[in-house]
Design a protein around this motif. Sequence first.
Motif, PDB file in Angstrom:
ATOM      1  N   ASP A  48      23.243  48.438 -32.234  1.00  0.00           N
ATOM      2  CA  ASP A  48      22.122  49.299 -32.034  1.00  0.00           C
ATOM      3  C   ASP A  48      21.264  47.918 -31.321  1.00  0.00           C
ATOM      4  N   THR A  49      21.057  46.721 -32.190  1.00  0.00           N
ATOM      5  CA  THR A  49      20.409  45.956 -31.687  1.00  0.00           C
ATOM      6  C   THR A  49      21.615  44.977 -30.571  1.00  0.00           C
ATOM      7  N   LYS A  51      23.041  46.283 -28.686  1.00  0.00           N
ATOM      8  CA  LYS A  51      22.839  47.458 -27.022  1.00  0.00           C
ATOM      9  C   LYS A  51      21.007  47.366 -26.304  1.00  0.00           C
ATOM     10  N   ARG A  52      20.515  46.670 -27.980  1.00  0.00           N
ATOM     11  CA  ARG A  52      18.703  46.933 -27.414  1.00  0.00           C
ATOM     12  C   ARG A  52      18.802  45.150 -27.025  1.00  0.00           C
ATOM     13  N   GLY A  55      20.377  45.621 -23.468  1.00  0.00           N
ATOM     14  CA  GLY A  55      19.095  46.274 -21.944  1.00  0.00           C
ATOM     15  C   GLY A  55      18.149  45.340 -22.120  1.00  0.00           C
ATOM     16  N   ALA A  56      17.962  44.040 -22.501  1.00  0.00           N
ATOM     17  CA  ALA A  56      16.881  43.618 -22.587  1.00  0.00           C
ATOM     18  C   ALA A  56      17.266  42.389 -21.047  1.00  0.00           C
ATOM     19  N   GLU A 181      13.766  52.517 -20.605  1.00  0.00           N
ATOM     20  CA  GLU A 181      15.323  52.748 -20.577  1.00  0.00           C
ATOM     21  C   GLU A 181      16.904  52.519 -20.367  1.00  0.00           C
ATOM     22  N   ILE A 183      16.656  49.141 -21.257  1.00  0.00           N
ATOM     23  CA  ILE A 183      17.004  48.122 -22.373  1.00  0.00           C
ATOM     24  C   ILE A 183      17.284  48.960 -23.972  1.00  0.00           C
ATOM     25  N   VAL A 184      16.664  50.469 -23.750  1.00  0.00           N
ATOM     26  CA  VAL A 184      16.569  50.549 -25.538  1.00  0.00           C
ATOM     27  C   VAL A 184      17.580  52.334 -25.168  1.00  0.00           C
TER      28      VAL A 184
END
Length: 268
Positions: A48-49, A51-52, A55-56, A181, A183-184
Amino acid sequence: MTDEPDSTPQKRSWLEKISQAFSSEPDTIDDLKEVLESAAGHGLIDSDTLKRLQGALAVSEMTVSDVMIPRGQMVSLSINSSFLELMQQVVESGHSRFPVHGDDKDEILGILLAKDLLRGVVVDNGPSDIHGLIRPVVLIPESKQLSVLLKDFRQSRNHMAIVIDEHGGVSGLITIEDVLEEIVGEITDEFDPDAAHPVKRGDDGNYWIDGSMTIRDLNRALDWALPDDEANTVAGLVIHEAQMIPTVGQVFSFHGFRFEVVTRENNR
């Protein structure tokens, strides 16, 4: 006590690499992606981290035109509408913010918040002048960097901006939710139609996809890798590859996938 080596120094080393890469020039983005993937592979950051953070990174390379809601999908209100007409449109759409236009839809006069309209009902039994309810509009170019826009949103506390093309016409709108969206991942609520299932799979194994769905969202949903350098949406990709406006029933094959046009409304 344990004989296992302390992983804290290793984690600190990886975090320092990530921090340094984030603060470096844009040409180190690819290097940072490799650092993140390697860190995830070693179990130092969870999926999850990862992916975030990915995304950033994506946001740092994208412009407003990559994410905006195109003009054809905008829900805007006319300044000439009656109070009851405005209320009906607001309730039916489920949105909380609306561009308000004049006689010409390129003439954006401001932004109307649903809560301001509701306050007019409760306090004034319906405002006599809609002009007094609309808030100032923020106009931005398609080429604006998403990372810069997100900073502007945070500083100004605005949550919506109108996107203007090179000729001065309205090309779409963008909200802070659209940027976040990226990013997360998808942010949904009870008003989003089919939010939990934007892609439907038939019994025959085929996927049913709305042409307005962005390629990035589709890739995220199905873990695909369709290119989005020439088009933002699935429909745009089909049109780009076909070099025509497809008709119902036409089938195209490219990038390892088979696309069939099932429905069409006007040119959409």
